[in-house]
Design a protein around this motif. Structure first.
Motif, PDB file in Angstrom:
ATOM      1  N   LEU A  35       0.933  -1.231   0.018  1.00  0.00           N
ATOM      2  CA  LEU A  35       0.077   0.099   0.108  1.00  0.00           C
ATOM      3  C   LEU A  35       0.698   1.123   0.104  1.00  0.00           C
ATOM      4  O   LEU A  35       1.991   1.263   0.463  1.00  0.00           O
ATOM      5  CB  LEU A  35      -0.903  -0.031   1.363  1.00  0.00           C
ATOM      6  N   PRO A  36       0.353   2.234  -0.747  1.00  0.00           N
ATOM      7  CA  PRO A  36       1.120   3.445  -0.522  1.00  0.00           C
ATOM      8  C   PRO A  36       1.430   4.159   0.799  1.00  0.00           C
ATOM      9  O   PRO A  36       0.375   4.101   1.711  1.00  0.00           O
ATOM     10  CB  PRO A  36       0.389   4.468  -1.649  1.00  0.00           C
ATOM     11  N   GLU A  37       2.609   4.815   0.982  1.00  0.00           N
ATOM     12  CA  GLU A  37       2.907   5.214   2.313  1.00  0.00           C
ATOM     13  C   GLU A  37       2.094   6.820   2.630  1.00  0.00           C
ATOM     14  O   GLU A  37       1.755   6.926   3.932  1.00  0.00           O
ATOM     15  CB  GLU A  37       4.310   5.634   2.705  1.00  0.00           C
ATOM     16  N   ASN A  38       1.849   7.268   1.707  1.00  0.00           N
ATOM     17  CA  ASN A  38       1.180   8.697   1.598  1.00  0.00           C
ATOM     18  C   ASN A  38      -0.141   8.768   1.014  1.00  0.00           C
ATOM     19  O   ASN A  38      -0.102   8.695  -0.390  1.00  0.00           O
ATOM     20  CB  ASN A  38       2.031   9.805   1.200  1.00  0.00           C
ATOM     21  N   ILE A  39      -1.199   9.128   1.459  1.00  0.00           N
ATOM     22  CA  ILE A  39      -2.591   9.047   0.877  1.00  0.00           C
ATOM     23  C   ILE A  39      -3.309  10.318   1.510  1.00  0.00           C
ATOM     24  O   ILE A  39      -2.930  10.711   2.686  1.00  0.00           O
ATOM     25  CB  ILE A  39      -3.440   7.592   1.091  1.00  0.00           C
ATOM     26  N   MET A  40      -4.003  10.962   0.736  1.00  0.00           N
ATOM     27  CA  MET A  40      -5.066  11.937   1.004  1.00  0.00           C
ATOM     28  C   MET A  40      -6.358  11.546   0.630  1.00  0.00           C
ATOM     29  O   MET A  40      -6.556  11.111  -0.579  1.00  0.00           O
ATOM     30  CB  MET A  40      -4.786  13.507   0.525  1.00  0.00           C
ATOM     31  N   THR A  41      -7.249  11.373   1.429  1.00  0.00           N
ATOM     32  CA  THR A  41      -8.670  11.054   1.317  1.00  0.00           C
ATOM     33  C   THR A  41      -9.862  12.077   1.555  1.00  0.00           C
ATOM     34  O   THR A  41      -9.320  12.755   2.562  1.00  0.00           O
ATOM     35  CB  THR A  41      -9.018   9.865   2.034  1.00  0.00           C
ATOM     36  N   VAL A  42     -10.571  12.399   0.718  1.00  0.00           N
ATOM     37  CA  VAL A  42     -11.380  13.682   0.674  1.00  0.00           C
ATOM     38  C   VAL A  42     -12.820  13.454   0.377  1.00  0.00           C
ATOM     39  O   VAL A  42     -13.224  12.559  -0.481  1.00  0.00           O
ATOM     40  CB  VAL A  42     -10.679  14.776  -0.090  1.00  0.00           C
ATOM     41  N   MET A  43     -13.520  13.876   0.985  1.00  0.00           N
ATOM     42  CA  MET A  43     -15.099  14.103   0.802  1.00  0.00           C
ATOM     43  C   MET A  43     -15.196  15.531   0.679  1.00  0.00           C
ATOM     44  O   MET A  43     -15.324  16.362   1.391  1.00  0.00           O
ATOM     45  CB  MET A  43     -16.160  13.631   1.809  1.00  0.00           C
ATOM     46  N   ALA A  44     -15.543  15.957  -0.753  1.00  0.00           N
ATOM     47  CA  ALA A  44     -15.804  17.265  -1.183  1.00  0.00           C
ATOM     48  C   ALA A  44     -17.162  17.425  -1.292  1.00  0.00           C
ATOM     49  O   ALA A  44     -17.860  16.888  -1.824  1.00  0.00           O
ATOM     50  CB  ALA A  44     -14.859  17.753  -2.313  1.00  0.00           C
ATOM     51  N   PHE A  45     -17.833  18.504  -0.665  1.00  0.00           N
ATOM     52  CA  PHE A  45     -19.166  18.890  -0.547  1.00  0.00           C
ATOM     53  C   PHE A  45     -19.432  20.036  -1.773  1.00  0.00           C
ATOM     54  O   PHE A  45     -18.682  21.096  -1.520  1.00  0.00           O
ATOM     55  CB  PHE A  45     -19.359  19.425   0.834  1.00  0.00           C
ATOM     56  N   ILE A  91     -23.722  10.211  14.661  1.00  0.00           N
ATOM     57  CA  ILE A  91     -22.670  10.559  13.937  1.00  0.00           C
ATOM     58  C   ILE A  91     -22.518  12.130  13.169  1.00  0.00           C
ATOM     59  O   ILE A  91     -23.666  12.322  12.799  1.00  0.00           O
ATOM     60  CB  ILE A  91     -22.006   9.513  13.037  1.00  0.00           C
ATOM     61  N   LYS A  92     -21.603  12.915  13.528  1.00  0.00           N
ATOM     62  CA  LYS A  92     -21.486  13.884  12.808  1.00  0.00           C
ATOM     63  C   LYS A  92     -20.462  14.135  11.590  1.00  0.00           C
ATOM     64  O   LYS A  92     -19.363  13.774  11.892  1.00  0.00           O
ATOM     65  CB  LYS A  92     -20.898  15.369  13.495  1.00  0.00           C
ATOM     66  N   VAL A  93     -20.760  14.298  10.277  1.00  0.00           N
ATOM     67  CA  VAL A  93     -20.086  14.299   9.268  1.00  0.00           C
ATOM     68  C   VAL A  93     -19.387  15.431   9.010  1.00  0.00           C
ATOM     69  O   VAL A  93     -19.854  16.753   8.660  1.00  0.00           O
ATOM     70  CB  VAL A  93     -21.075  13.992   7.763  1.00  0.00           C
ATOM     71  N   PRO A  94     -18.225  15.683   9.176  1.00  0.00           N
ATOM     72  CA  PRO A  94     -17.322  16.691   9.165  1.00  0.00           C
ATOM     73  C   PRO A  94     -17.608  17.754   7.961  1.00  0.00           C
ATOM     74  O   PRO A  94     -17.524  17.061   6.912  1.00  0.00           O
ATOM     75  CB  PRO A  94     -15.819  16.267   9.432  1.00  0.00           C
ATOM     76  N   ALA A  95     -17.874  18.830   8.132  1.00  0.00           N
ATOM     77  CA  ALA A  95     -17.773  20.187   7.221  1.00  0.00           C
ATOM     78  C   ALA A  95     -18.993  19.934   6.222  1.00  0.00           C
ATOM     79  O   ALA A  95     -19.258  20.742   5.377  1.00  0.00           O
ATOM     80  CB  ALA A  95     -16.479  19.744   6.215  1.00  0.00           C
ATOM     81  N   MET A  96     -19.916  18.665   6.460  1.00  0.00           N
ATOM     82  CA  MET A  96     -21.037  18.921   5.535  1.00  0.00           C
ATOM     83  C   MET A  96     -22.137  19.886   5.880  1.00  0.00           C
ATOM     84  O   MET A  96     -22.360  19.876   7.027  1.00  0.00           O
ATOM     85  CB  MET A  96     -21.614  17.367   5.430  1.00  0.00           C
ATOM     86  N   LYS A  97     -22.431  20.708   4.920  1.00  0.00           N
ATOM     87  CA  LYS A  97     -23.471  21.684   5.312  1.00  0.00           C
ATOM     88  C   LYS A  97     -25.130  21.199   5.077  1.00  0.00           C
ATOM     89  O   LYS A  97     -25.126  20.386   4.377  1.00  0.00           O
ATOM     90  CB  LYS A  97     -23.252  22.996   4.527  1.00  0.00           C
ATOM     91  N   ASP A  98     -25.899  21.955   5.486  1.00  0.00           N
ATOM     92  CA  ASP A  98     -27.332  21.643   5.206  1.00  0.00           C
ATOM     93  C   ASP A  98     -27.617  21.824   3.826  1.00  0.00           C
ATOM     94  O   ASP A  98     -28.448  21.214   3.345  1.00  0.00           O
ATOM     95  CB  ASP A  98     -28.285  22.674   6.008  1.00  0.00           C
ATOM     96  N   ASP A  99     -26.897  22.690   3.011  1.00  0.00           N
ATOM     97  CA  ASP A  99     -27.326  23.103   1.833  1.00  0.00           C
ATOM     98  C   ASP A  99     -26.361  22.236   0.784  1.00  0.00           C
ATOM     99  O   ASP A  99     -26.100  22.369  -0.501  1.00  0.00           O
ATOM    100  CB  ASP A  99     -27.191  24.577   1.252  1.00  0.00           C
ATOM    101  N   THR A 100     -25.685  21.118   1.140  1.00  0.00           N
ATOM    102  CA  THR A 100     -24.761  20.221   0.394  1.00  0.00           C
ATOM    103  C   THR A 100     -25.775  19.713  -0.620  1.00  0.00           C
ATOM    104  O   THR A 100     -26.696  18.947  -0.108  1.00  0.00           O
ATOM    105  CB  THR A 100     -23.936  19.250   0.959  1.00  0.00           C
ATOM    106  N   LYS A 101     -25.358  19.619  -1.836  1.00  0.00           N
ATOM    107  CA  LYS A 101     -26.218  18.800  -2.983  1.00  0.00           C
ATOM    108  C   LYS A 101     -25.772  17.710  -3.613  1.00  0.00           C
ATOM    109  O   LYS A 101     -26.295  16.883  -4.356  1.00  0.00           O
ATOM    110  CB  LYS A 101     -26.745  19.765  -3.826  1.00  0.00           C
ATOM    111  N   ALA A 102     -24.236  17.530  -3.539  1.00  0.00           N
ATOM    112  CA  ALA A 102     -23.658  16.621  -3.990  1.00  0.00           C
ATOM    113  C   ALA A 102     -22.306  16.439  -3.344  1.00  0.00           C
ATOM    114  O   ALA A 102     -21.498  17.527  -2.924  1.00  0.00           O
ATOM    115  CB  ALA A 102     -23.607  16.861  -5.568  1.00  0.00           C
TER     116      ALA A 102
END
Length: 301
Positions: A35-45, A91-102
């Motif tokens: 497995l790679p040593e360095n990863i960045m995983t993102v959920m973009a809202f 559970i709180k999903v970090p950074a997700m807003k009420d107006d998130t559509k995708a």
């Protein structure tokens, strides 16, 4: 685990995707890849579906230095399921807003010396599409990835729960999940086709999946037996539209016995006949996986 399994087939290309109708695999050799040593995983809202799709096109540009390992999409209905499930589980999903559509859920690997440059490049593309790293949930380790995967699984878990409830009253009810994929240039139009068709019908549905290769799953969730019929009619319509756009009717889960009509929609009766000829030349008595993918010809006992 510190390794992932990679399967390297060493069999003729004709056998790939034949679902066992041309032969039987008796031995498989596996190799392990670190497995790679360095990863960045993102959920973009994103504030709109168009912004999310435009981000996908931008990040896939050949000149972009951020190369994705995977990208998954969650549409408005999927987000409502995530919110409801997360709320009930505390559970709180970090950074997700009420107006998130995708949501676009993605991962990329990086070398230490490239990290700053790649993050800046990613930020530019996020900003262009009306979001930012500050408005996203990001992690730099496998633990955070697992947390995001748990949230990702809220959607199919919710769909399966709804189907189980409805099946108790309407026994024909089952999940109807598409498996089509289309070329890059057709993604926008195909997604709009899905949504406009289902919204006009009032069918309950959710769209999510592997947007990195334009392979979105539409899960239709029938409320009664009549909607099951409508959903299956939709499936054929969606399959034919994917073929018209240069896509495939089965990008991941195969054809089996239940989806043979969709394979014919893709290749036509002549294509199916040619597949039968190949099958007959290798398996004259039609012994192996009889009925998978293609029907048994009338002249085979």
């Amino acid at each position: 685990p510190s390794s992932t399994i990679v399967i390297v087939p060493r069999i003729p290309s004709e056998f790939i995707g034949s679902e066992g109708i041309l032969g039987t695999i008796t031995m498989v050799e596996l190799g392990l890849e670190k497995l790679p040593e360095n990863i960045m995983t993102v959920m973009a809202f994103f504030p709109s579906e168009d912004d999310a799709v435009n981000f996908v096109y931008d990040i896939r540009d050949p000149e972009t230095i951020v190369k994705m390992d995977f990208m998954e999409y969650f549409g408005p209905n999927a987000i409502e399921m995530i919110k409801e499930k997360a709320s009930s589980a505390g559970i709180k999903v970090p950074a997700m807003k009420d107006d998130t559509k995708a949501i676009i859920f993605f991962q990329f690997t990086y070398a230490e010396e490239q990290m700053e440059e790649m993050i800046m490049a990613l930020e530019v593309i996020l900003n262009k599409n009306n979001t930012s790293s500050e408005s996203s949930w990001a992690g730099l380790d496998w633990t955070e990835l697992e947390k995001m995967k748990s949230v990702r699984h809220f959607v199919p878990e919710t769909v399966n729960g709804l189907i189980a409830q409805r099946k108790a009253e309407y026994h024909e009810v089952h999940k109807i999940g598409t498996d089509m994929a289309v070329p890059d240039e057709a993604l926008r139009d195909y997604l709009k086709f899905y949504r406009s068709t289902l919204e006009a019908q009032g069918m309950e549905y959710v769209i999510f999946g592997h947007i990195g290769n334009n392979h979105l799953h539409v899960n239709m969730i029938p409320r009664n037996n009549e909607e099951v019929k409508q959903g299956m009619n939709n499936y054929m319509m969606f399959a034919k539209r994917a073929v018209e756009l240069g896509g495939t009717v089965a990008a991941e889960h195969g054809i089996g016995k239940l989806k043979r009509a969709f394979l014919e929609a893709m290749y036509g009766s002549q294509g199916i006949s040619e597949m039968q000829n190949v099958k007959k030349s290798l398996d004259p008595k039609w012994i192996i996986n009889r009925g998978n993918m293609i029907p048994v010809p009338a002249d085979v006992s």
